[in-house]
Every structure is written in C-alpha cells, then in structure tokens.
Write an enzyme that holds these catalytic residues in place. Structure first.
Site, PDB file in Angstrom:
ATOM      1  N   CYS A 101       0.879  -1.170   0.000  1.00  0.00           N
ATOM      2  CA  CYS A 101       0.000   0.000   0.000  1.00  0.00           C
ATOM      3  C   CYS A 101       0.914   1.217   0.000  1.00  0.00           C
ATOM      4  O   CYS A 101       2.083   1.108  -0.385  1.00  0.00           O
ATOM      5  CB  CYS A 101      -0.990  -0.024   1.169  1.00  0.00           C
ATOM      6  SG  CYS A 101      -0.306   0.171   2.816  1.00  0.00           S
ATOM      7  N   THR A 151       2.262   3.008   2.539  1.00  0.00           N
ATOM      8  CA  THR A 151       3.354   2.864   3.517  1.00  0.00           C
ATOM      9  C   THR A 151       3.620   1.417   3.906  1.00  0.00           C
ATOM     10  O   THR A 151       4.647   1.127   4.503  1.00  0.00           O
ATOM     11  CB  THR A 151       3.038   3.626   4.811  1.00  0.00           C
ATOM     12  OG1 THR A 151       1.867   3.049   5.410  1.00  0.00           O
ATOM     13  CG2 THR A 151       2.842   5.110   4.553  1.00  0.00           C
TER      14      THR A 151
END
Length: 149
Positions: A65, A67
């Site tokens: 995703c 982070t």
C-alpha cells in the site's frame, strides 16, 4: 514457493514488478487484486491475502500500500498471520529468521522498485531459525488465542 500478493490502488503500479521479480526467482505467484488503479481500500486485499496464507493455500504473501502499515495491520487481524512492514532488507531477513513472518508488506511511497526487490529477495531467502525464537512465537500465538475468546 507458492506466494500470494495484493495491494491497494497506491501499490498497484509496483505490484506487477514484484510479481515478475518473484517469478524470476522461481516462485509461483497469485495476484489477489486489485486489477486497476481505481481507488480502493487496503483492508480488502490485506484480508484476502492473509486468509489464503492462514488457510495454508500459500507459503507466504506480499502486500503493498502507500506505507505498508495499513495493509499489514489488516493482515495481522487474521488469526495465524505474522505480517511485517519493512523498508529495508535487513529487517525483512530477521523478521523471517526470528519471527517466522508469513507476510511481507512495504509501501510504494516509501521504497522504490529496486529496494522493494531487495527486501522481497531477503525475506524469501531467509529461513526461520526456531530454537530460542520458538517460545516467543508460541507466546504470540497464545496472545492471539486469548483475544479470540
């Protein structure tokens, strides 16, 4: 190894590069989505990959995703999953050797494609050491079991 992969829309563009790289390393890869850059929610794909790994259908999983944090938190809600977020190869390697992680996560906004490949390679090549670490994995499993009551 049979590996599952998933992402959200932010990780979508990095995902095919990781799929190709894992296949180059000789691993069978199944993509659990998404299949476009249309905005979506990372818990959907964190859960899909985690459930497949926890059920024993795959030897491990990779999640991407922005982070790596949100999608790994989602995966860790599935019983039997030990997902780790790594932004460098050393932690990826030790997470498998010491914590027997079964899902690796990273952020496409945090690491570039070449660093992501290094992280994945170290994680895939690492082997769980057991021994002194086994007691801690058992303790984690007990915590998980307590929470499910």
């Amino acid at each position: 190894m049979k590996l599952a992969i998933g992402s959200d829309h932010v990780g979508f563009e990095l995902k095919p590069l990781i799929i190709d790289y894992r296949e180059e390393l000789g691993h069978e890869v199944t993509d659990f989505g998404p299949f476009s850059t249309e905005r979506t929610d990372y818990p959907i794909y964190g859960k899909k990959v985690a459930e497949e790994v926890a059920a024993g259908h795959f030897d491990g999983g990779v999640l991407i995703c922005g982070t790596g944090v949100g999608i790994s938190i989602s995966a860790n809600k599935v019983r039997g999953i030990r997902a780790v977020v790594c932004s460098e190869p050393y932690s990826a390697k030790l997470s498998k050797e010491h914590n027997n992680t079964n899902i690796m996560a990273f952020g496409s906004r945090v690491v570039g494609s070449e660093l992501a490949k290094m992280i994945v390679k170290e994680w895939l090549e690492a082997i769980y050491e057991g021994g002194r670490h086994a007691k801690r994995i058992e303790m984690i499993t007990e915590l998980e079991t307590e929470q499910k009551r």
